[in-house]
Design an enzyme around this catalytic site. Structure first.
Site, PDB file in Angstrom:
ATOM      1  N   ASP A 127       0.355  -1.154  -0.045  1.00 44.21           N
ATOM      2  CA  ASP A 127      -0.236   0.205   0.077  1.00 44.21           C
ATOM      3  C   ASP A 127       0.132   1.621   0.172  1.00 44.21           C
ATOM      4  O   ASP A 127       0.373   1.911   0.226  1.00 44.21           O
ATOM      5  CB  ASP A 127      -1.138   0.025   1.038  1.00 44.21           C
ATOM      6  CG  ASP A 127      -2.078  -1.261   1.305  1.00 44.21           C
ATOM      7  OD1 ASP A 127      -2.624  -1.606  -0.140  1.00 44.21           O
ATOM      8  OD2 ASP A 127      -2.352  -1.727   2.119  1.00 44.21           O
ATOM      9  N   GLN A 273      -3.332  -7.963  -7.259  1.00 40.05           N
ATOM     10  CA  GLN A 273      -2.260  -7.087  -6.989  1.00 40.05           C
ATOM     11  C   GLN A 273      -1.139  -7.152  -6.408  1.00 40.05           C
ATOM     12  O   GLN A 273       0.120  -6.362  -5.763  1.00 40.05           O
ATOM     13  CB  GLN A 273      -3.264  -6.022  -6.625  1.00 40.05           C
ATOM     14  CG  GLN A 273      -4.239  -4.851  -7.430  1.00 40.05           C
ATOM     15  CD  GLN A 273      -5.285  -3.779  -6.529  1.00 40.05           C
ATOM     16  OE1 GLN A 273      -5.130  -3.039  -6.193  1.00 40.05           O
ATOM     17  NE2 GLN A 273      -6.302  -5.209  -6.107  1.00 40.05           N
TER      18      GLN A 273
END
EC number: 2.7.1.90
Lengths: 341, 341, 341, 341
Positions: A127, A273
């Site tokens: 992230d 992802q």
């Protein structure tokens, strides 16, 4: 020296590249030996080890996942966790640890270091929400996967009349949405840092249709509408106690259909992802993190974490890793807004 | 304001992303209008323009190449070049210029600015050899293409008995070779900054074969052996006056065959590395360069160039762009050497 | 001759390649000229045309979407539809039509041909569910996109403890699920042709976890459980009248969580599968379809459709295109089952 | 039954997928056991085996190369080769063999079968030049890699003034050049089956430049100019006895420079085309080949080879595999010529 290595937390492309660099440099340049601990902090907690040398790391550079396995085990949640770790490290004759992980894994590392454990950290979060470093590995891979998805939707956007929604990772920080949305030319980008106004979203949708292209909305999974603005009824539970409108993609689909009468279709990338081979940038960053982490161990500089600043790898106190969440600043989001609608 | 835009020098993925960002922000945020000049400095020199507005830049973000065309035209090599440019800009009612290009293009921009022209520069070089900025766009794309090539060769390296050579771009600086070689796990990386010793290269080759894998050598096109160490005869000319051993890949193939008796096969990536869609990183960087370049123009801050430092876009004097070549420093090459053999 | 071209139905990579081949061969080999009709049958119905020549098709070969636009307009649903078409074709001096589309578009073509219109068809369906041809273009692209998604999930499957679900296209036929599931090494493949037993699915899930890998389930969007076997309550409507458990991915997520207590995560590819550049196979097939379609027009062989048999392009009656849905035969699904669990 | 498996000849994406399918179906459906022979026919010749079961084939589906290794060893060139093989197979208690390979490997298989060995063949050639089957696995992967390369060059072709050359595999048959050239939109395709005329090539080059785009030439490595038409001097030897103008790419570069005065740049893909993960089509074909090969073994149907006809896997006599080279027929090359210039 005999050095233990572990990887904790969620999957992230580049973990294997770090492990390989630590071992290759440690063995060939410094003459150290290595031991792998399985499944994050569960490894030292239970004494679960795996051999780790040049042969063991051959061929792993381009591979996603981690050969050491991972877990979210927190030794401080276990009875006598820290003592057990100390005993197991002593039994395995470990002189130092390299801990590769995110906030939680490094938080444990910082605490154990404060209590005397010789540990060096390597930051990991797909992230990219860590303040102490410009970037973390895995992020570039996730952004490229999301961008490629948006690219594919663009061709379809030219001939369809549907609103296209892409849900990407990011519960607390919108970095993946921001970067992939800008790189992919999205018409709206929704991030957790900025609760969104459905009236505005629908206005962008209509503005885009006016140019004869279908709008593409990129939404971080943690994006939320401004409280109380949903037309759909919230909070209903299904048979298993899950909230009905689970994902933001679905909220957007339903609400946009309800407000504009236009069909909407979601692509939910999910774990996609986190998987597959890391990009060149992530392999480069992960490899350099590994090289510099083993340098720190060799120099006996413990309680630190490697970090990227510009093109330089620096060391920062482990505590930095967990001090504060790096969220998207307003001025960057404003840059992205230039392209909305 | 009425702002001219031009792109000069070699092809580089991300040029269109810069143009789009300049125009989109300039129009929607500042209310400026734009004119495209065709083929680098040839455009203002001859008054060759093309309309440039939001409609003209639609859909170009992911596309390689440049919608404005490019050239290596140097107005200072033309009779009255600078005067002609001033006249043509006046005729087209241009208040300022955005020049996107490498050393040559920005060198001209710096000189014209010194003579009073209101110009802002955007740095572009696929080779990443500009001191003033951490990275230039196009570089990440080239590195990923080269890394993917190396990845593919690895599967073949497991079952063949040939030396595999990959020639990548980089006449004066070895950044692409260094990054792709490290990311791809090459066994030897050869760069222009460090003339190489064929004895050592052949030793690495044999060391690799000893592990039952074929060696992969990544060579920048500008890599050269230490003078006088070639076994092959140099300098012979062919029917058209070209030197016989043209490329480093061929030199390596021939010399390794001659020295080790082992077959060698070259992959020459060539212009492949400049083509195709930019990576997410390059689109992000190019877009942000564009946004900040038009900010500088709007503020009347001329004679500057945008540059990346960490995650920040700064402005530096245009002259910085051409001051010095950024070559691979010794300590970075040493990091890569950890993995040789 | 003056030949009209149209594309109807859903988006499909390869449409532009067909258009280009028709025009290039028609112009350069036969000396015909072309007119594009916009948005499928809406074009001839309303007389909406666009110029179509070699210049117009330059550069479109690798591009997804269709430069002619598309729609699902059915002229037989319009008042005097067929007459209007005949009038508009006469007014534009069109001698023949090439209609590129799926069941609906070619169904209209067959009917118009029966009423005297000189038309040749090119089959198009991303779902590959047409009996008359071995493959349709677009299918290979969709299968590769889905396979790449499954590949990425595999790395994650090695380190997580979640059930991973991929929802792919296929409402009535499971070809994309079957091919991508087999190519990607899925542990379960669910297709519309074979209503599935949740007990078996959960048994495969547990069997896979027993090998220390997380299971990957590929489900066509039209896959359905055997009636009456859902634990979750079906059929509830949301505020906009949509059924609550909209997609099969969500049904699987919810039901697997409920039955096994294990977390499940879905990736929903959606329109991604229709977008982006076609694979080499799809460009080759689409190009050859185009070349052979214009041959048929040139020879005056109307009422036919081009079709692939082995490596040969044949012509079959247009009616064939819509005669029957090509679903996955039992023996092929059985081949795939070899790898379940 | 106890079944041996071997892979021979050059590298080819999909080999591992065949091995996996043979073992998975053989074990789970038929209850057979397996033994791997290392490095093609060298394995049975020397008795070099490796364990082969479901655990051994886990995760290999997407991987290029072959876990069994390969070689070009011909047992008929060894003293008592065939007898040694029979002895080693008897010693390892092998009831049947699955031989995966090209012309040479299957030629040996055919001969050994004629002498009584129970063997089933699986055809493999990246060049797709086998008559008995519509396609061989590996070919689609190679074509996609080459097509992607051409795609990348196209963006560069829009802004440069150089002739761009791509050399692809194919010594005796031009399938890869033909398919990738057509899929990539090349301006000239040169194949071994059709010696080319340099005057025509240069005419296409100039015609292309006239449209303001740079020409892209795709050449199979076995392509040759019509005898006696080279301007460059042929046949000169370098220091190691290699002919100076080694590759067709270099011949084209040199000759085009000499004839047109235009710069030319070559991309030589080399072993890149054999490496990396197979496409979905190649995995599907390889997997089905494996499933049907083990069916044949189980039924005791020896001396056959599996082959693709349309969408069906058939069995053909092993001798078919080597009967004749499948070259590009004239009518297919003519289709491609439509797009030259």
């Amino acid at each position: 020296m005999r050095i233990g290595v572990l990887t904790g937390g969620g999957d992230c492309p580049g973990l294997n590249a770090v492990i390989r660099a630590v071992v290759r440099k440690g063995e060939s340049v410094y003459g150290h030996s290595f031991v792998g601990f399985r499944d994050g902090w569960r490894g030292p907690l239970t004494g679960d080890t795996v051999p780790l040398d040049t042969a063991a790391v051959r061929g792993i550079l381009p591979r996603g996942g981690t050969i050491l396995g991972s877990s979210r085990t927190n030794p401080y949640a276990a009875v006598d966790g820290p003592s057990l770790i100390r005993e197991n490290l002593a039994a395995a004759e470990i002189d130092a640890l390299v801990a590769i992980g995110g906030e939680d894994t490094l938080g444990v590392a910082a605490q154990l270091h404060a209590e005397g454990l010789p540990v060096v950290g390597v930051p990991k979060t797909i992230d990219n929400d860590l303040f102490a470093t410009d970037y973390t590995f895995g992020f570039d891979t996730a952004v490229n996967i999301a961008t490629e998805a948006i690219d594919r939707l663009h061709t379809t956007a030219e001939s369809h009349h549907r609103v296209l929604i892409v849900e990407v990772m990011g519960r607390h920080a919108g970095w993946i949405a921001l970067h992939s949305g800008m790189a992919g030319g999205a018409n709206v980008i929704l991030i957790p840092e900025r609760p969104f106004d459905f009236d505005k979203v629908c206005a962008f949708v209509e503005a885009r249709f006016a140019t004869h292209y279908a709008p593409i909305i990129v939404a971080a999974e943690g994006a939320t509408p401004i409280a109380g603005t949903l037309v759909t009824r919230e909070g209903e539970l299904d048979a298993f106690g899950h909230v009905r409108l689970q994902g933001i993609a679905q909220v957007l689909e339903t609400e946009i259909r309800g407000r504009t009468g236009r069909d909407a279709r979601a692509t939910v990338l999910g774990h996609l992802q986190r998987g597959g081979t890391p990009t060149a940038f992530d392999r480069w960053l992960a490899t350099r993190f590994g090289l510099h982490a083993v340098d720190a161990v060799h120099e006996g500089d413990f309680g630190v974490m490697v970090a990227l600043h510009g093109t330089r790898i620096d060391r920062v106190p482990l505590a930095e890793a967990t001090r504060e969440l790096k969220t998207v600043p307003e001025e960057l989001y404003n840059e992205a807004e230039t392209f909305f609608g």
